[in-house]
Design a protein around this motif. Sequence first.
Motif, PDB file in Angstrom:
ATOM      1  N   ALA A  13       0.823  -1.204   0.000  1.00  0.00           N
ATOM      2  CA  ALA A  13       0.000   0.000   0.000  1.00  0.00           C
ATOM      3  C   ALA A  13       0.856   1.251   0.000  1.00  0.00           C
ATOM      4  CB  ALA A  13      -0.915  -0.008   1.232  1.00  0.00           C
ATOM      5  N   SER A  62      -5.905  -6.067 -11.301  1.00  0.00           N
ATOM      6  CA  SER A  62      -6.390  -5.100 -10.310  1.00  0.00           C
ATOM      7  C   SER A  62      -6.657  -3.766 -10.994  1.00  0.00           C
ATOM      8  CB  SER A  62      -5.352  -4.932  -9.198  1.00  0.00           C
ATOM      9  OG  SER A  62      -5.744  -3.934  -8.289  1.00  0.00           O
ATOM     10  N   ASP A  64      -8.876   0.231 -10.610  1.00  0.00           N
ATOM     11  CA  ASP A  64      -9.553   1.204  -9.754  1.00  0.00           C
ATOM     12  C   ASP A  64     -10.964   1.504 -10.247  1.00  0.00           C
ATOM     13  OD1 ASP A  64      -7.325   2.172  -7.837  1.00  0.00           O
ATOM     14  OD2 ASP A  64      -6.391   2.253  -9.808  1.00  0.00           O
ATOM     15  N   GLN A 140     -12.038   6.731  -4.815  1.00  0.00           N
ATOM     16  CA  GLN A 140     -11.512   5.451  -4.377  1.00  0.00           C
ATOM     17  C   GLN A 140     -10.266   5.627  -3.513  1.00  0.00           C
ATOM     18  OE1 GLN A 140     -14.082   3.307  -4.744  1.00  0.00           O
ATOM     19  NE2 GLN A 140     -12.584   1.780  -5.353  1.00  0.00           N
ATOM     20  N   GLN A 141      -9.405   6.563  -3.899  1.00  0.00           N
ATOM     21  CA  GLN A 141      -8.189   6.801  -3.122  1.00  0.00           C
ATOM     22  C   GLN A 141      -8.526   7.324  -1.731  1.00  0.00           C
ATOM     23  OE1 GLN A 141      -6.168   9.415  -5.869  1.00  0.00           O
ATOM     24  NE2 GLN A 141      -4.998   7.741  -6.812  1.00  0.00           N
ATOM     25  N   LEU A 143     -11.283   6.761  -0.131  1.00  0.00           N
ATOM     26  CA  LEU A 143     -11.886   5.666   0.620  1.00  0.00           C
ATOM     27  C   LEU A 143     -10.822   4.723   1.162  1.00  0.00           C
ATOM     28  CD1 LEU A 143     -14.421   4.174   1.538  1.00  0.00           C
ATOM     29  CD2 LEU A 143     -14.462   3.003  -0.674  1.00  0.00           C
ATOM     30  N   ARG A 144      -9.820   4.397   0.335  1.00  0.00           N
ATOM     31  CA  ARG A 144      -8.751   3.512   0.805  1.00  0.00           C
ATOM     32  C   ARG A 144      -7.941   4.156   1.926  1.00  0.00           C
ATOM     33  NH1 ARG A 144      -8.423   1.919  -4.751  1.00  0.00           N
ATOM     34  NH2 ARG A 144      -6.887   3.555  -5.175  1.00  0.00           N
ATOM     35  N   GLU A 145      -7.681   5.459   1.793  1.00  0.00           N
ATOM     36  CA  GLU A 145      -6.954   6.155   2.855  1.00  0.00           C
ATOM     37  C   GLU A 145      -7.728   6.136   4.162  1.00  0.00           C
ATOM     38  OE1 GLU A 145      -6.141  10.016   1.351  1.00  0.00           O
ATOM     39  OE2 GLU A 145      -4.759   9.324  -0.207  1.00  0.00           O
ATOM     40  N   LYS A 146      -9.038   6.314   4.058  1.00  0.00           N
ATOM     41  CA  LYS A 146      -9.867   6.272   5.263  1.00  0.00           C
ATOM     42  C   LYS A 146      -9.859   4.881   5.880  1.00  0.00           C
ATOM     43  CE  LYS A 146     -14.556   7.055   6.991  1.00  0.00           C
ATOM     44  NZ  LYS A 146     -14.614   5.737   7.683  1.00  0.00           N
ATOM     45  N   GLU A 147      -9.933   3.853   5.038  1.00  0.00           N
ATOM     46  CA  GLU A 147      -9.921   2.483   5.562  1.00  0.00           C
ATOM     47  C   GLU A 147      -8.599   2.173   6.245  1.00  0.00           C
ATOM     48  OE1 GLU A 147     -10.773   0.251   2.072  1.00  0.00           O
ATOM     49  OE2 GLU A 147     -12.953   0.437   2.267  1.00  0.00           O
ATOM     50  N   ARG A 148      -7.482   2.624   5.654  1.00  0.00           N
ATOM     51  CA  ARG A 148      -6.178   2.393   6.284  1.00  0.00           C
ATOM     52  C   ARG A 148      -6.060   3.150   7.598  1.00  0.00           C
ATOM     53  NH1 ARG A 148      -4.143   2.481   0.801  1.00  0.00           N
ATOM     54  NH2 ARG A 148      -3.647   4.693   0.975  1.00  0.00           N
TER      55      ARG A 148
END
Length: 372
Positions: A13, A62, A64, A140-141, A143-148
């Motif tokens: 990541a 993979s 996005d 999407q970016q 969202l991924r940052e928030k999940e991390r």
Amino acid sequence: MSTVYTVAIDAAAAEPRLPRILYAEDEEPVARLVRSRLAAQGIELVWARDGEEALTLVEQDSFDVVALDYRMPRHDGLEVLRRMRARGINLPTVMISGMGSLDVAVEAVRLGAVDYLVKDPQGAYLDLLPTTIQRLIEQQQLLREKERADAARGRLMAALAHDLHQPLVALRLQLEDLGGQLTGEHRQRVIHMLDFVRVSETMLDQITEQSALESGRIVPQPRPIDLCRLVEDVRREFQPVADAKELMVRTFTVGELVIATDASLFRRLLGNLVANAIRYTDQGGILIGVRRSATHWRVEVWDTGAGIAAEDLPFIFDDFFRGGGRGHGSGVGLGLATVRQIAGLLGLSIGVRSRPGTGTMFSVGGSRVDAS
């Protein structure tokens, strides 16, 4: 000695990579034009010539974002999207059609497409498509940052709670031993100290539980349960807590009612609602009621406590929220947040109604068809 807490970062990541989109389009000149425009924005385009190739690529690689032309050989765009969803592939998808058909647009949205573009004769959609894809990639970016960030926060909170819990357990055991050796005023002081330690332990337990729920480590195991029997079990569990405050706890059930849910998680959810009701009620009592219709069921927890101010109701299930009008109850503000998390895991709805100075009713419910 100080303790240093570290949070592991996924090496994959951490390595930057170009955003990638899958573009399914049977006209090669159009695909080349879109590829050149996206490349100028730092976005890599992988081209699929037909629907079958798009399905193969989206399963093996993979991406996005996915952009699908509606009319193309070997599966049209709607069929590709339908098969993606059936296989659990839920990437943001844009549907593109030269027909401008309302039926196609409605079906695409129903299948989960996040946008729909029409191939106009002037080619304006070729300007809209890169902008649309860029917007979806940025979403999407984020969202991924928030999940991390959420995952890192959960790990940190769990580590802190674990390290703080150990000295509290040791302190509680020592105070319990000391209290057994003292009498009179000195013993009462130790008892008060024990109360504060137990409250602190409860807060840490709530933080640990919330971290586990947010991390996704808990997976529900639904099975048929007798809802009314579970309600009675929860009442018996909390009756001693209510007795200590001279409160009545009653139930109103409807005989046998079988639902399908995770019994352990649902019991924790209902227990949190009952504990919350007892905490904020000083006189009167608690009623746990079960309602059912032909298609749905609902459990309601009524109390005669201080009530909740109208301006606090929208935030009552938020993490660490403690409204200003809820009396003197102790807690870290995670009990109802845990209720929200468990309800989400179990696919249940929750609600609240309150009148300041009169009391509050929390509810949790679901569909009876789930019991099948």
